[in-house]
Design a protein around this motif. Structure first.
Motif: not given
Length: 279
Positions: A243-256
């Motif tokens: 579950p700890e990967l959820l926030l980094p992955f989606y924030l990376f998408l937001l950055c893109l």
């Protein structure tokens, strides 16, 4: 006689205020939150020897996510091109002198503008076939990403139509009268006098709608279209129940998406200021 300066019709920019408040500080804050999420994810992970860190996992799946992001951009390019062509045609019908053409065009414009994008997406995805048989027995595949592209183009078509109608109506009536005095037909007046002036007035809201269209393309992941969000989700699933990967992955998408959209916002605001007043 002094000429009153032309004010850009605010109706053209009704749909263009989404990007007006976008600022570089938002991107900086997003990057800070993204970095914090990676730190938090690393702290929350039990980190056994066989499990890579959140940063290492994201690095592994970044090429996969970027390939999906390219598909997002391809969908946005094709959808906006189609919407522009259809919207210009629909907008010209809206300003037609014939009620038989103007009223149906107005109806379809309002229908497309006020229909929820997700509803249109569901209708198109389930209504259109997976493949089309043309005369001669040849089958042409109609992939899901192409159907989603068509669905995204429809609501933007209605807004492009309204942009064109508003731009034409914002031209001072004196120019129509002058052209009529020079024996120009209505078609000649539109082609040589009115529409060239509409281009610069329509570009800022057109760019805003392109940005909104791009930001809407991740909805295609609902139908298993392998764009950025779908690829990010598949990456998280392949990394295991973490579950700890959820926030980094989606924030990376937001950055893109921010990195791509922010220059469009800057250019749009510059054009809005440039064409706000014409002396």
């Amino acid at each position: 006689m002094s000429r009153r300066p032309f004010q850009l019709d605010p109706r053209l920019l009704v749909s263009g205020r989404v990007l007006s408040a976008l600022d570089w500080r938002h991107g900086a804050a997003l990057l800070v939150v993204f970095a914090a999420s990676l730190t938090f994810a690393s702290a929350q992970s039990s980190a056994p020897p066989v499990a890579p860190s959140a940063l290492a996992t994201l690095e592994t799946w970044t090429p996969h996510i970027l390939r999906g992001f390219v598909l997002n951009l391809v969908m946005s390019f094709l959808a906006m091109a189609l919407a522009t062509v259809l919207g210009i045609g629909l907008g010209l019908l809206q300003i037609s002198q014939s009620r038989l053409l103007r009223l149906p065009a107005r109806f379809f414009t309002l229908l497309l503008r006020n229909s929820p994008w997700l509803v249109i997406l569901f209708v198109i995805m389930y209504l259109l076939p997976i493949e089309i048989r043309i005369p001669g027995g040849t089958l042409i595949e109609f992939p899901d990403w192409l159907k989603a592209t068509l669905a995204f183009s429809l609501p933007v078509t209605g807004n492009v139509s309204e942009i064109l109608r508003g731009a034409v109506n914002s031209i001072p009536t004196g120019q129509w009268e002058s052209a009529d005095g020079l024996a120009f037909t209505r078609a000649q007046t539109l082609r040589w006098i009115i529409l060239p002036q509409c281009i610069r007035r329509a570009i800022p809201p057109w760019m805003n709608w392109y940005a909104m269209l791009t930001l809407s393309t991740p909805m295609a992941s609902i139908f298993s279209v392998h764009e950025a969000v779908w690829n990010a989700q598949s990456g998280m699933e392949a990394a295991g129940a973490r579950p700890e990967l959820l926030l980094p992955f989606y924030l990376f998408l937001l950055c893109l998406f921010f990195i791509y959209i922010y220059p469009i916002a800057l250019c749009t605001r510059k054009l809005e200021r440039k064409y706000a007043v014409v002396t």
